[in-house]
Enzyme design. Sequence first.
Site, mmCIF file in Angstrom:
data_model
loop_
_atom_site.group_PDB
_atom_site.id
_atom_site.type_symbol
_atom_site.label_atom_id
_atom_site.label_comp_id
_atom_site.label_asym_id
_atom_site.label_seq_id
_atom_site.Cartn_x
_atom_site.Cartn_y
_atom_site.Cartn_z
ATOM 1 N N ARG A 155 -71.527 17.739 -24.307
ATOM 2 C CA ARG A 155 -70.568 17.844 -25.393
ATOM 3 C C ARG A 155 -69.900 16.481 -25.599
ATOM 4 O O ARG A 155 -69.903 15.630 -24.707
ATOM 5 C CB ARG A 155 -69.489 18.875 -25.070
ATOM 6 N N LYS A 181 -65.969 21.985 -19.952
ATOM 7 C CA LYS A 181 -64.787 22.688 -20.449
ATOM 8 C C LYS A 181 -64.158 23.520 -19.340
ATOM 9 O O LYS A 181 -64.859 24.080 -18.502
ATOM 10 C CB LYS A 181 -65.187 23.585 -21.624
ATOM 11 N N HIS A 235 -73.265 17.797 -31.910
ATOM 12 C CA HIS A 235 -73.427 19.183 -31.481
ATOM 13 C C HIS A 235 -74.827 19.697 -31.793
ATOM 14 O O HIS A 235 -75.395 20.477 -31.022
ATOM 15 C CB HIS A 235 -72.381 20.073 -32.137
ATOM 16 N N ARG A 238 -77.055 18.642 -29.127
ATOM 17 C CA ARG A 238 -76.935 19.558 -27.983
ATOM 18 C C ARG A 238 -77.780 20.808 -28.225
ATOM 19 O O ARG A 238 -78.423 21.327 -27.307
ATOM 20 C CB ARG A 238 -75.464 19.916 -27.776
ATOM 21 N N HIS A 261 -72.641 27.037 -19.805
ATOM 22 C CA HIS A 261 -72.097 28.215 -20.477
ATOM 23 C C HIS A 261 -71.728 29.302 -19.471
ATOM 24 O O HIS A 261 -72.445 29.502 -18.484
ATOM 25 C CB HIS A 261 -73.116 28.797 -21.465
ATOM 26 N N TYR A 270 -77.597 28.781 -28.964
ATOM 27 C CA TYR A 270 -78.016 27.383 -28.979
ATOM 28 C C TYR A 270 -79.536 27.213 -28.976
ATOM 29 O O TYR A 270 -80.030 26.142 -29.300
ATOM 30 C CB TYR A 270 -77.456 26.649 -27.754
#
Length: 286
Positions: A155, A181, A235, A238, A261, A270
């Site tokens: 990211r 994250k 993105h 990704r 994730h 994705y």
Amino acid sequence: MTKPLRLVVTNPRMRSGTAIPLAWATQLGPFTAWLRAGHRSERTIYLRTYHLRRFADETRVDPFDVTTEVLVDHLGSRAWSKTTRHSIRASLRVFYGWAHATGRMMTNPAHLLPTFSPPLGQPRPAPASALAAGRATGDPRVRLMVELAATVGMRCGEVAHAHTSDLRETLDGWSLLIHGKGSKLRTVPLNPGLAVTLRALPRGYLFPGQVDGHLSASYVSKLVSAALPDGWTAHTLRHRFASASYSADRDIRAVQLLLGHASVATTQVYTAVPDDALRRAVAAAA
């Protein structure tokens, strides 16, 4: 009626001079502390408080005078996308859940807000031509950003925070420790060429800047988008990484771990199903 006292609160990501009632300004501090105590990411904290500042500025109603009708009017009278509306609804529900739980309000006006599901995303992997354009940019710094997004699946925030101390040597080669994250860590293998490039960099952040010593995620995003053809972003690189990784072994769990994730359901958004798999499925039904 006397107008509520206004306090000017500025944020570099908001329009300059956004003013909110003092009653709101004095509550956002404790609310932010509560979010941090719950180990919410800084990105989540920013998003929640941004939505609340906009709500306060647009409605001009003190936080604990807000009713369900005020919330419904705010959510229902604007031409937002379903994704945006769902995100703002979540911010209001979190804030008023906190206000009720901490005794600041006797009732929770957000409790009865209409429910709806967020839209399901669709894989949008950047094509080979977009990646080639990114790799052809004249700025070596941006070329490295493109490479990290496209071949490591990072990211923009992860790219911005990457440090040479995150390089790890294993029996199988070099890998990169990624700070994801929610302070979650994951380790992703590097292709040999990229490993050589990273090992040759001066010690420190890969992309030095003014935000705690490194560039901001938003600036990384801006630089990469400018290097790609219109419509393609970091993105979507990704997404390309996720789809290509899935094509290798059709192992969705492996792709989930590589992307960092929490849920396979997110990973599925994705990963584009390879065309040959679709053709084989159709042929089998013929």
